[in-house]
Design an enzyme around this catalytic site. Structure first.
Site, PDB file in Angstrom:
ATOM      1  N   HIS A   1      68.141  46.069 125.606  1.00 46.64           N
ATOM      2  CA  HIS A   1      68.017  44.906 124.716  1.00 46.64           C
ATOM      3  C   HIS A   1      69.411  44.409 124.341  1.00 46.64           C
ATOM      4  O   HIS A   1      70.316  45.214 124.132  1.00 46.64           O
ATOM      5  CB  HIS A   1      67.286  45.294 123.423  1.00 46.64           C
ATOM      6  CG  HIS A   1      67.528  44.341 122.297  1.00 46.64           C
ATOM      7  ND1 HIS A   1      66.837  43.164 122.166  1.00 46.64           N
ATOM      8  CD2 HIS A   1      68.431  44.356 121.273  1.00 46.64           C
ATOM      9  CE1 HIS A   1      67.281  42.508 121.091  1.00 46.64           C
ATOM     10  NE2 HIS A   1      68.249  43.220 120.543  1.00 46.64           N
TER      11      HIS A   1
ATOM     12  N   LYS B   1      66.971  51.075 125.934  1.00 45.84           N
ATOM     13  CA  LYS B   1      65.594  51.405 125.571  1.00 45.84           C
ATOM     14  C   LYS B   1      65.221  52.799 126.125  1.00 45.84           C
ATOM     15  O   LYS B   1      65.950  53.359 126.958  1.00 45.84           O
ATOM     16  CB  LYS B   1      64.675  50.300 126.099  1.00 45.84           C
ATOM     17  CG  LYS B   1      64.945  48.928 125.445  1.00 45.84           C
ATOM     18  CD  LYS B   1      64.045  47.845 126.034  1.00 45.84           C
ATOM     19  CE  LYS B   1      64.296  46.493 125.380  1.00 45.84           C
ATOM     20  NZ  LYS B   1      63.471  45.413 125.977  1.00 45.84           N
TER      21      LYS B   1
ATOM     22  N   ASN C   1      62.236  47.228 130.840  1.00 43.91           N
ATOM     23  CA  ASN C   1      63.425  46.493 131.288  1.00 43.91           C
ATOM     24  C   ASN C   1      64.749  47.035 130.744  1.00 43.91           C
ATOM     25  O   ASN C   1      65.748  46.329 130.675  1.00 43.91           O
ATOM     26  CB  ASN C   1      63.265  44.992 131.036  1.00 43.91           C
ATOM     27  CG  ASN C   1      63.113  44.639 129.572  1.00 43.91           C
ATOM     28  OD1 ASN C   1      63.108  45.519 128.725  1.00 43.91           O
ATOM     29  ND2 ASN C   1      63.006  43.359 129.278  1.00 43.91           N
TER      30      ASN C   1
ATOM     31  N   GLU D   1      70.600  42.180 113.415  1.00 38.95           N
ATOM     32  CA  GLU D   1      70.273  43.438 114.101  1.00 38.95           C
ATOM     33  C   GLU D   1      71.314  44.525 113.796  1.00 38.95           C
ATOM     34  O   GLU D   1      70.962  45.696 113.608  1.00 38.95           O
ATOM     35  CB  GLU D   1      70.140  43.193 115.608  1.00 38.95           C
ATOM     36  CG  GLU D   1      68.893  42.359 115.905  1.00 38.95           C
ATOM     37  CD  GLU D   1      68.782  41.880 117.346  1.00 38.95           C
ATOM     38  OE1 GLU D   1      67.807  41.186 117.652  1.00 38.95           O
ATOM     39  OE2 GLU D   1      69.675  42.186 118.176  1.00 38.95           O
TER      40      GLU D   1
ATOM     41  N   TYR E   1      61.513  43.873 116.067  1.00 44.51           N
ATOM     42  CA  TYR E   1      60.848  42.863 116.899  1.00 44.51           C
ATOM     43  C   TYR E   1      59.902  41.967 116.075  1.00 44.51           C
ATOM     44  O   TYR E   1      58.957  41.399 116.630  1.00 44.51           O
ATOM     45  CB  TYR E   1      60.077  43.535 118.038  1.00 44.51           C
ATOM     46  CG  TYR E   1      60.955  43.918 119.221  1.00 44.51           C
ATOM     47  CD1 TYR E   1      61.705  42.957 119.903  1.00 44.51           C
ATOM     48  CD2 TYR E   1      61.028  45.229 119.679  1.00 44.51           C
ATOM     49  CE1 TYR E   1      62.504  43.302 120.992  1.00 44.51           C
ATOM     50  CE2 TYR E   1      61.822  45.582 120.769  1.00 44.51           C
ATOM     51  CZ  TYR E   1      62.561  44.609 121.417  1.00 44.51           C
ATOM     52  OH  TYR E   1      63.348  44.944 122.496  1.00 44.51           O
TER      53      TYR E   1
HETATM   54  P1  RTP Z   1      65.095  41.932 124.314  1.00 46.81           P
HETATM   55  O1  RTP Z   1      64.795  41.297 122.957  1.00 46.81           O
HETATM   56  O2  RTP Z   1      64.443  43.277 124.499  1.00 46.81           O
HETATM   57  O3  RTP Z   1      66.553  41.892 124.661  1.00 46.81           O
HETATM   58  O4  RTP Z   1      64.412  41.003 125.389  1.00 46.81           O
HETATM   59  P2  RTP Z   1      64.516  39.467 125.570  1.00 46.81           P
HETATM   60  O5  RTP Z   1      65.219  38.811 124.407  1.00 46.81           O
HETATM   61  O6  RTP Z   1      65.091  39.258 126.925  1.00 46.81           O
HETATM   62  O7  RTP Z   1      62.985  39.078 125.536  1.00 46.81           O
HETATM   63  P3  RTP Z   1      61.991  38.832 124.310  1.00 46.81           P
HETATM   64  O8  RTP Z   1      61.200  37.622 124.637  1.00 46.81           O
HETATM   65  O9  RTP Z   1      62.702  38.910 123.000  1.00 46.81           O
HETATM   66  O10 RTP Z   1      61.016  40.077 124.454  1.00 46.81           O
HETATM   67  C1  RTP Z   1      61.373  41.326 123.932  1.00 46.81           C
HETATM   68  C2  RTP Z   1      60.900  42.398 124.858  1.00 46.81           C
HETATM   69  O11 RTP Z   1      59.469  42.404 124.873  1.00 46.81           O
HETATM   70  C3  RTP Z   1      59.032  42.827 126.147  1.00 46.81           C
HETATM   71  N1  RTP Z   1      58.170  41.788 126.696  1.00 46.81           N
HETATM   72  N2  RTP Z   1      57.037  42.048 127.293  1.00 46.81           N
HETATM   73  N3  RTP Z   1      54.551  41.813 128.610  1.00 46.81           N
HETATM   74  C4  RTP Z   1      55.262  40.728 128.379  1.00 46.81           C
HETATM   75  O12 RTP Z   1      54.908  39.623 128.723  1.00 46.81           O
HETATM   76  C5  RTP Z   1      56.527  40.879 127.674  1.00 46.81           C
HETATM   77  N4  RTP Z   1      57.332  39.899 127.325  1.00 46.81           N
HETATM   78  C6  RTP Z   1      58.377  40.476 126.700  1.00 46.81           C
HETATM   79  C7  RTP Z   1      60.247  43.063 127.007  1.00 46.81           C
HETATM   80  O13 RTP Z   1      60.582  44.450 126.952  1.00 46.81           O
HETATM   81  C8  RTP Z   1      61.305  42.232 126.311  1.00 46.81           C
HETATM   82  O14 RTP Z   1      62.588  42.695 126.586  1.00 46.81           O
END
Ligand code: RTP
Length: 148
Positions: free
Chosen positions: A115, A9, A112, A126, A49
């Site tokens: 991804h 990212k 973070n 993707e 997303y």
């Molecule tokens: P990613 O898709 O980026 O690999 O992350 P992930 O599966 O671990 O988590 P996901 O639930 O798909 O969330 C995607 C990205 O959204 C941001 N996020 N912000 N502010 C918040 O509560 C929150 N929750 C998620 C994070 O950057 C997360 O990686």
């Protein structure tokens, strides 16, 4: 062989973590099958997303992803989707184990660093979205030293 989509990212690129991330996947034995640096448009980030479009953090997440260049990659190997997620660590970096990328290099969930696809099905979608040109067709000569 299984493939996953990994994206460094904008914060990871700005903080000079590209080499570190690539190194961790390479050293594990996974094979790099696609790599590019690009800045994406808002509509593209929203598509990536799309599953999170109803979440309250969605517009902030899109702002973050379009804020600078990202590194998009295809990595290949046995079990690479699940193991890739383990290398990356839990979504919230404060809950990520030390030794994972987020556990070692991040603090806030909204910064973070990286991804990784969460399933083989997501990886297929993707990779099709980010690499419409397809992956690079090559095999590493160390293959017999990684796989029995
Ligand atoms: P990613 O898709 O980026 O690999 O992350 P992930 O599966 O671990 O988590 P996901 O639930 O798909 O969330 C995607 C990205 O959204 C941001 N996020 N912000 N502010 C918040 O509560 C929150 N929750 C998620 C994070 O950057 C997360 O990686």
């Amino acid at each position: 062989m299984e493939q996953t989509f990994i994206m460094i990212k904008p914060d990871g690129v700005q903080r000079g973590l590209v080499g570190e991330v690539i190194s961790r996947f390479e050293k594990k034995g996974f094979l790099l099958k696609g790599l590019k640096l690009l800045t994406v448009e808002r509509a593209f980030a929203e598509k990536h997303y799309a599953d999170l479009s109803a979440k309250p953090f969605f517009s902030g997440l899109v702002d973050y992803i379009v804020s600078g260049p990202v590194v998009a990659m295809i990595w290949e190997g046995k079990g690479v989707v699940l193991t890739g997620r383990k290398i990356i660590g839990a979504t919230n970096p404060l809950a990520s184990e030390p030794g994972t990328i987020r556990g070692d290099f991040a603090i806030d969930i909204g910064r973070n660093v990286i991804h990784g696809s969460d399933s083989v099905d997501s990886a297929t979608k993707e990779i099709a979205l980010w690499f419409s040109e397809g992956s690079v067709n090559w095999q590493s000569s160390v293959h017999p030293w990684v796989y029995e």
